[in-house]
Enzyme design. Structure first.
Site, PDB file in Angstrom:
ATOM      1  N   HIS A 250      91.018  28.632  23.880  1.00  0.00           N
ATOM      2  CA  HIS A 250      92.256  29.019  23.201  1.00  0.00           C
ATOM      3  C   HIS A 250      91.904  29.741  21.911  1.00  0.00           C
ATOM      4  O   HIS A 250      90.894  29.420  21.280  1.00  0.00           O
ATOM      5  CB  HIS A 250      93.111  27.782  22.889  1.00  0.00           C
ATOM      6  CG  HIS A 250      94.534  28.122  22.597  1.00  0.00           C
ATOM      7  ND1 HIS A 250      94.965  28.444  21.338  1.00  0.00           N
ATOM      8  CD2 HIS A 250      95.610  28.236  23.415  1.00  0.00           C
ATOM      9  CE1 HIS A 250      96.255  28.730  21.390  1.00  0.00           C
ATOM     10  NE2 HIS A 250      96.667  28.613  22.638  1.00  0.00           N
ATOM     11  N   GLU A 308      97.617  25.799  30.180  1.00  0.00           N
ATOM     12  CA  GLU A 308      97.707  26.299  31.548  1.00  0.00           C
ATOM     13  C   GLU A 308      97.025  25.384  32.558  1.00  0.00           C
ATOM     14  O   GLU A 308      97.352  25.389  33.736  1.00  0.00           O
ATOM     15  CB  GLU A 308      97.077  27.692  31.656  1.00  0.00           C
ATOM     16  CG  GLU A 308      97.548  28.686  30.636  1.00  0.00           C
ATOM     17  CD  GLU A 308      98.898  29.278  30.975  1.00  0.00           C
ATOM     18  OE1 GLU A 308      99.710  28.565  31.603  1.00  0.00           O
ATOM     19  OE2 GLU A 308      99.126  30.428  30.618  1.00  0.00           O
TER      20      GLU A 308
HETATM   21  N1  COA Z   1      85.622  30.660  30.196  1.00  0.00           N
HETATM   22  C1  COA Z   1      84.416  31.199  29.884  1.00  0.00           C
HETATM   23  N2  COA Z   1      84.124  31.726  28.680  1.00  0.00           N
HETATM   24  C2  COA Z   1      85.085  31.687  27.754  1.00  0.00           C
HETATM   25  C3  COA Z   1      86.340  31.119  27.989  1.00  0.00           C
HETATM   26  C4  COA Z   1      86.600  30.596  29.271  1.00  0.00           C
HETATM   27  N3  COA Z   1      87.779  30.075  29.582  1.00  0.00           N
HETATM   28  N4  COA Z   1      87.096  31.225  26.880  1.00  0.00           N
HETATM   29  C5  COA Z   1      86.318  31.835  25.958  1.00  0.00           C
HETATM   30  N5  COA Z   1      85.114  32.120  26.486  1.00  0.00           N
HETATM   31  C6  COA Z   1      83.992  32.773  25.832  1.00  0.00           C
HETATM   32  C7  COA Z   1      84.353  34.204  25.456  1.00  0.00           C
HETATM   33  O1  COA Z   1      84.038  35.089  26.535  1.00  0.00           O
HETATM   34  C8  COA Z   1      83.494  34.436  24.253  1.00  0.00           C
HETATM   35  O2  COA Z   1      82.180  34.737  24.696  1.00  0.00           O
HETATM   36  P1  COA Z   1      81.383  36.028  24.174  1.00  0.00           P
HETATM   37  O3  COA Z   1      81.322  35.860  22.693  1.00  0.00           O
HETATM   38  O4  COA Z   1      80.093  35.906  24.886  1.00  0.00           O
HETATM   39  O5  COA Z   1      82.212  37.208  24.595  1.00  0.00           O
HETATM   40  C9  COA Z   1      83.427  33.066  23.602  1.00  0.00           C
HETATM   41  O6  COA Z   1      83.783  32.121  24.590  1.00  0.00           O
HETATM   42  C10 COA Z   1      84.390  32.897  22.441  1.00  0.00           C
HETATM   43  O7  COA Z   1      85.676  33.290  22.888  1.00  0.00           O
HETATM   44  P2  COA Z   1      86.940  33.140  21.950  1.00  0.00           P
HETATM   45  O8  COA Z   1      86.771  33.991  20.730  1.00  0.00           O
HETATM   46  O9  COA Z   1      87.224  31.717  21.769  1.00  0.00           O
HETATM   47  O10 COA Z   1      88.062  33.765  22.900  1.00  0.00           O
HETATM   48  P3  COA Z   1      89.459  34.409  22.524  1.00  0.00           P
HETATM   49  O11 COA Z   1      90.062  33.719  21.360  1.00  0.00           O
HETATM   50  O12 COA Z   1      89.327  35.872  22.467  1.00  0.00           O
HETATM   51  O13 COA Z   1      90.213  34.065  23.864  1.00  0.00           O
HETATM   52  C11 COA Z   1      91.383  32.994  25.548  1.00  0.00           C
HETATM   53  C12 COA Z   1      91.043  32.980  24.040  1.00  0.00           C
HETATM   54  C13 COA Z   1      92.483  31.966  25.808  1.00  0.00           C
HETATM   55  C14 COA Z   1      91.884  34.380  25.932  1.00  0.00           C
HETATM   56  C15 COA Z   1      90.110  32.628  26.353  1.00  0.00           C
HETATM   57  O14 COA Z   1      89.670  31.353  25.994  1.00  0.00           O
HETATM   58  C16 COA Z   1      90.312  32.771  27.853  1.00  0.00           C
HETATM   59  O15 COA Z   1      90.178  33.846  28.387  1.00  0.00           O
HETATM   60  N6  COA Z   1      90.634  31.629  28.546  1.00  0.00           N
HETATM   61  C17 COA Z   1      90.866  31.700  29.959  1.00  0.00           C
HETATM   62  C18 COA Z   1      92.284  32.231  30.251  1.00  0.00           C
HETATM   63  C19 COA Z   1      93.341  31.222  29.903  1.00  0.00           C
HETATM   64  O16 COA Z   1      93.239  30.052  30.210  1.00  0.00           O
HETATM   65  N7  COA Z   1      94.425  31.731  29.275  1.00  0.00           N
HETATM   66  C20 COA Z   1      95.544  30.916  28.875  1.00  0.00           C
HETATM   67  C21 COA Z   1      95.590  30.756  27.397  1.00  0.00           C
HETATM   68  S1  COA Z   1      96.809  29.584  26.880  1.00  0.00           S
END
Ligand code: COA
Length: 364
Positions: A250, A308
């Site tokens: 998140h 989710e």
């Molecule tokens: N699975 C695998 N890797 C993940 C991840 C996940 N669910 N969520 C974050 N990461 C990774 C990112 O790719 C990033 O890696 P990198 O630096 O090598 O690129 C690292 O963790 C840090 O990410 P972060 O900055 O926390 O992500 P964000 O704030 O841009 O994204 C989300 C937040 C929700 C978009 C992301 O966690 C995600 O894509 N989750 C899966 C989709 C989901 O469940 N969406 C519903 C949200 S309520």
């Protein structure tokens, strides 16, 4: 180069003062207009939470009845505007919801929160019915919003345990700080545009898998894993392939999303009332495996279950097809979107950030 700008997801940027909800990412706390989400979900009708968001106080007695009536009237009026024949051409429920909502106009009274909230429920349910080979069912204004939504969507008389599960879900997702779809709605509102346009923009933003499009894929993941013993290996393989684990991580939360626990509780209650699907045990095992694998891969960035994750399992147990999950998210969140439209209007200031030009220099 200033990478904070080029990678910007506006992390941590405060774009509004709001009385609607507070997301505390460090402590894992969600407060909706002065109420902890744990106290609202499962104990409060969707009508009451919608009224809370729109007026600032939990409505009771006649005030609550007025919200119930307004929502029922919104459903009835939206159904009268439904062009059901156009729904089959949409393979995706969010496309259908966006298109059906876009036909409404403020002149027809759809600027009002209760009308729009009624409309989103009716159109989400109508698309699901048509997709299942049925015809859209007219709303029943005598039923609660959650019960009527479930009846219109499934075509079956609403079962109390399932209605309770769905209602807990709709309440849990009604508002959540400055998420992407809410921000989209506020940007549109800040231009002086109408509420229908703001909600259409928000639906478009919610469709994306990084926002509201994740619960269907979460269920696909649970199906692919099949049994708890296979969870760890499956998750490892996904991460090794560079894919994201849906329902995990998140932007704001550094701990488990409090809504995950609320929905997990609603699911446990539903499983007590209904034959257990076995998915709750599987979901818990997959969550543990995913959390462990993500901790190993990103030791400095806590990535835990988000809303989710248990949405998928709860809505499945409620009896919804996974294609209806994101439209159902919209049916809950629209209450918050409408509240933000009202709040943004009151500030009256155009949202217009800046960009930094990195293109070629003009030809001399
Ligand atoms: N699975 C695998 N890797 C993940 C991840 C996940 N669910 N969520 C974050 N990461 C990774 C990112 O790719 C990033 O890696 P990198 O630096 O090598 O690129 C690292 O963790 C840090 O990410 P972060 O900055 O926390 O992500 P964000 O704030 O841009 O994204 C989300 C937040 C929700 C978009 C992301 O966690 C995600 O894509 N989750 C899966 C989709 C989901 O469940 N969406 C519903 C949200 S309520």
């Amino acid at each position: 180069m200033d990478t904070t700008v080029t990678r910007s997801g506006l992390d941590g940027v405060v774009v509004a003062d709001t009385r609607l909800s507070e997301v505390d990412g460090e402590r894992g706390r969600l407060v909706v207009a002065g109420h902890d989400i744990e106290r609202l979900a499962g104990a409060t009708a969707f009508e009451a939470v919608a009224g809370l968001l729109w007026s600032g106080a939990l409505p009771q007695g006649e005030a609550l009845e007025a919200v119930r009536r307004a929502l029922a009237e919104g459903r009835v009026r939206a159904f009268a505007q439904l062009k059901a024949a156009e729904l089959p051409r949409f393979a995706d429920g969010m496309d259908a919801l966006r298109a059906a909502t876009a036909r409404l106009t403020a002149e027809d009274g759809f600027d009002a929160p209760a009308r729009l909230t009624g409309a989103v429920a009716v159109y989400a349910a109508a698309w699901a019915r048509v997709r299942a080979g049925g015809r859209p069912l007219a709303p029943d204004p005598q039923l609660s919003h959650a019960a009527d939504y479930l009846r219109m969507l499934t075509g079956e008389p609403a079962d109390p345990a399932r209605v309770a599960g769905l209602e807990a879900y709709l309440v849990t997702v009604a508002d959540h700080g400055m998420n992407a779809s809410t921000f989209a709605a506020r940007v549109v509102t800040s231009t002086g545009s109408d509420a229908v346009s703001a909600i259409v923009a928000a639906i478009g933003a919610l469709k994306g898998p990084l926002h509201g499009g994740a619960p269907g894929p979460v269920l696909d993941m649970l199906d692919a894993i099949g049994e708890p013993a296979r969870a760890a290996r499956w998750i490892e393989a996904e991460l090794a392939a560079g894919r994201r684990i849906m329902g995990m991580g998140h932007r704001i939360y550094r701990v488990r999303d409090p809504r995950a626990a609320v929905l997990e509780g609603a699911l446990a209650r539903l499983e007590q009332a209904k034959p257990a699907t076995g998915r709750l045990a599987l979901a818990r095992a997959v969550e543990r495996a995913a959390e462990g694998a993500l901790r190993a891969k990103y030791p400095d960035r806590p990535l835990a279950a988000n809303v989710e994750f248990y949405t998928a399992v709860l809505l499945d147990a409620v009896g919804l097809d996974r294609a209806a999950f994101s439209p159902t998210f919209a049916a809950g969140r629209v209450a918050g979107w409408c509240a933000h439209v009202l709040e943004q209007r009151a500030t009256g200031r155009l949202i217009r950030p800046a960009s930094r030009y990195v293109g070629p220099a003009p030809n001399a």
